[in-house]
Motif scaffolding. Structure first.
Motif, short mmCIF file in Angstrom:
data_model
loop_
_atom_site.label_atom_id
_atom_site.label_comp_id
_atom_site.label_asym_id
_atom_site.label_seq_id
_atom_site.Cartn_x
_atom_site.Cartn_y
_atom_site.Cartn_z
N GLU A 169 0.76 -1.05 0.17
CA GLU A 169 0.03 -0.22 -0.07
C GLU A 169 0.90 1.24 0.11
OE1 GLU A 169 -2.78 0.15 3.14
OE2 GLU A 169 -3.55 -1.85 2.63
N TYR A 183 -8.92 3.66 0.16
CA TYR A 183 -8.53 2.48 -0.89
C TYR A 183 -8.55 2.79 -2.37
CZ TYR A 183 -7.02 -0.56 2.81
OH TYR A 183 -6.34 -1.24 3.82
N ASN A 187 -2.46 1.95 -4.62
CA ASN A 187 -1.91 0.93 -5.75
C ASN A 187 -2.77 1.55 -6.86
OD1 ASN A 187 -0.19 -0.35 -4.07
ND2 ASN A 187 -1.72 -1.84 -3.70
N HIS A 283 -12.15 -3.53 -9.69
CA HIS A 283 -11.01 -2.77 -8.61
C HIS A 283 -10.80 -1.08 -9.34
CE1 HIS A 283 -7.67 -2.69 -11.65
NE2 HIS A 283 -8.11 -3.79 -12.02
N HIS A 284 -10.57 -0.62 -8.07
CA HIS A 284 -10.65 0.90 -8.04
C HIS A 284 -12.06 1.32 -8.72
CE1 HIS A 284 -6.34 0.02 -8.12
NE2 HIS A 284 -6.09 1.23 -7.23
N ASP A 314 -11.73 -5.22 -5.01
CA ASP A 314 -10.41 -4.64 -4.46
C ASP A 314 -10.38 -3.15 -4.63
OD1 ASP A 314 -8.77 -5.35 -2.46
OD2 ASP A 314 -7.53 -6.57 -3.91
N TYR A 315 -9.94 -2.28 -3.66
CA TYR A 315 -9.59 -0.97 -4.01
C TYR A 315 -10.71 -0.01 -3.99
CZ TYR A 315 -5.11 -2.91 -3.52
OH TYR A 315 -3.79 -3.69 -3.35
N LYS A 346 -10.50 -4.98 -0.05
CA LYS A 346 -9.86 -3.73 0.66
C LYS A 346 -10.85 -2.61 0.23
CE LYS A 346 -5.73 -4.88 -0.97
NZ LYS A 346 -5.94 -6.22 -1.12
#
Length: 466
Positions: A169, A183, A187, A283-284, A314-315, A346
């Motif tokens: 991270e 989050y 990344n 993600h993201h 994620d993220y 996350k």
């Protein structure tokens, strides 16, 4: 003599070939999922992929990948195990045959209680419900003490989950306005459709077409659009509800995609599915300043949830949303039997108003979730389940009969930050695990409100107020 030389030559060639294969098979690109990242996993996809398993060594000992572990409180480290291995359960508390070694010396006892592993340690461990709960013989941190941990199953080499090495991270500065805190800014960045064309849609067909475009787009939703089912969202999209806009009856599905922003949308009365779903390795993703609701009817299953994240996503940051008038609000982690989610999920949940909600504010399984500055008004519980780690920080609970709980799954999760919250006219918590000290590494303190200020801040600013 010539025959002996020929045999030795063949052995050397085979050894070199085996070494090359093993080296190549372990090379993975950091931060990516096995296979094509754009290929969605299905519900039939096994929780553990064949490429994630380490084959047995000649000695029968398998290495425990402590780098994938997360703190279970005290001296305990929780490490995902291959679901194919027989593990202990509540019904069969000594079913596992796993034996663990520290620098070649066997430790134990096995089948120890989780409380003993956390509070006493000294090499105690348990292999239960697809997790290895491990303590070092000297109560040092197995992730940093430099010791090598191995194991056998029935005295033979087994297999342990070896996921893609997690990326470190990188701390991020809090940003106001058009970038997420938490989050979704770790990344990588979440920029949505930035740099793409801006389009305004007023019909269901136009919205579907824009969401399915392969190009970056900023999609402005205008007026009232009605529909049913789920609208699939492609990567690199910003979905922005204009003032007064509404999406009724249809939800948004972010399935295996990335770099998506959803802001200022009002979505209501979605049947069968949740209003927004983020899943299958997506993600993201940033969901911000949205109004998500339905109506409190007698049938709890008439409407599903409002904002859900699961199966390898994620993220993700979920911020400044108003979730209201629904039995189920937010589920993070869709299954009790998906231990690989411990390496994903996350999620940052901050500055959301949960109002007239029966449960899930949020309910977390396996993940690492930061819940801060939320206002739970006549709303159900924050749940940490199946070994999840949840930091509950500077939130305000009012009229919550059971604010925080960990006891409703076969394996309790852990809670950190408990003392920072305010509980007004609320019942007692049910926390059955030792306190955690986990704090995410990204920078958020400059955006952290005092818990006492949360009701006023969110009553004014949460929801589709942009």
């Amino acid at each position: 003599m010539e025959r002996l030389k020929e045999k030795l030559k063949k052995v050397c060639v085979l050894s070199l070939l085996l070494s090359t294969i093993l080296t190549f098979s372990q090379c993975k690109k950091e931060g990516t999922r096995p296979g094509n990242a754009d290929t969605p996993l299905t519900n039939e996809t096994p929780g553990v992929l064949d490429s994630q398993l380490v084959s047995g060594s000649a000695s029968g000992l398998m290495q425990v990948n402590v780098s994938t572990g997360t703190s279970d409180g005290g001296f305990a480290l929780r490490i995902p195990m291959d679901a194919k291995l027989t593990s202990d359960s509540n019904e069969k508390p000594t079913a596992s045959t796993v034996r663990v070694f520290e620098n070649g010396v066997e430790i134990g006892p096995a089948h120890s209680s989780h409380d003993d592993i956390r509070t006493k340690g000294k090499g105690r461990f348990s292999h239960k419900l697809n997790f290895l709960y491990l303590s070092a013989s000297d109560n040092s941190d197995p992730k940093t003490n430099g010791k090598k941990y191995t194991y056998t199953v029935n005295g033979q080499g087994g297999a342990i989950l070896e996921p893609t090495p997690p990326t470190t991270e990188q701390p991020t500065a809090p940003v106001a306005g058009n970038e997420p805190i938490g989050y979704a800014s770790v990344n990588g960045k979440t920029t949505g459709g930035a740099g793409g064309q801006t389009v305004t849609v007023t019909t269901l067909d136009a919205l579907k077409s824009a969401l399915s475009s392969k190009s970056p787009l900023i999609i402005q939703v205008s007026g009232t659009i009605t529909g049913t089912g789920l609208l699939q969202v492609e990567s690199n999209k910003t979905i922005l509800g204009l003032s007064g806009s509404k999406l009724i009856g249809a939800g948004l599905l972010i399935y295996g995609k990335n770099n998506v922003i959803v802001r200022n949308m009002t979505i209501s009365k979605v049947r069968t599915y949740s209003n927004i779903i983020i899943k299958e390795g997506a993600h993201h993703v940033w969901v911000d300043h949205c109004d998500l609701g339905s109506e409190l009817v007698s049938d709890w299953d008439y409407y599903d949830g409002l904002l859900d994240v699961g199966t390898g996503a994620d993220y993700v940051t979920l911020s400044w949303n108003k979730l209201h008038d629904n039995h189920k609000a937010m589920l993070i982690g869709f299954s009790y039997t998906r231990p690989d989610d411990a390496n994903h999920l996350k999620v940052t949940v901050h500055h959301n108003l949960f109002s007239n909600i029966s449960e899930r504010t949020p309910d977390v399984r396996y993940g690492n979730v930061h819940v801060f500055n939320n206002y739970m008004l006549n709303a159900g519980y924050v749940g940490s389940l199946m070994g999840a780690t949840v930091r509950v920080e500077n939130n305000y609970f009012k009229g919550s009969s059971l604010p925080i709980r960990t006891e409703i799954s076969p394996v309790a999760g852990v809670i950190s930050g408990l003392s920072t919250n305010i509980f007004e006219s609320s019942g007692s918590n049910k926390i059955t695990s030792a306190p955690s000290t986990w704090v995410p590494t990204y920078e958020y303190k400059s955006a952290l409100n005092a818990a006492a200020d949360v009701p006023a801040v969110l009553t004014k600013s949460a929801g589709a107020t942009l």
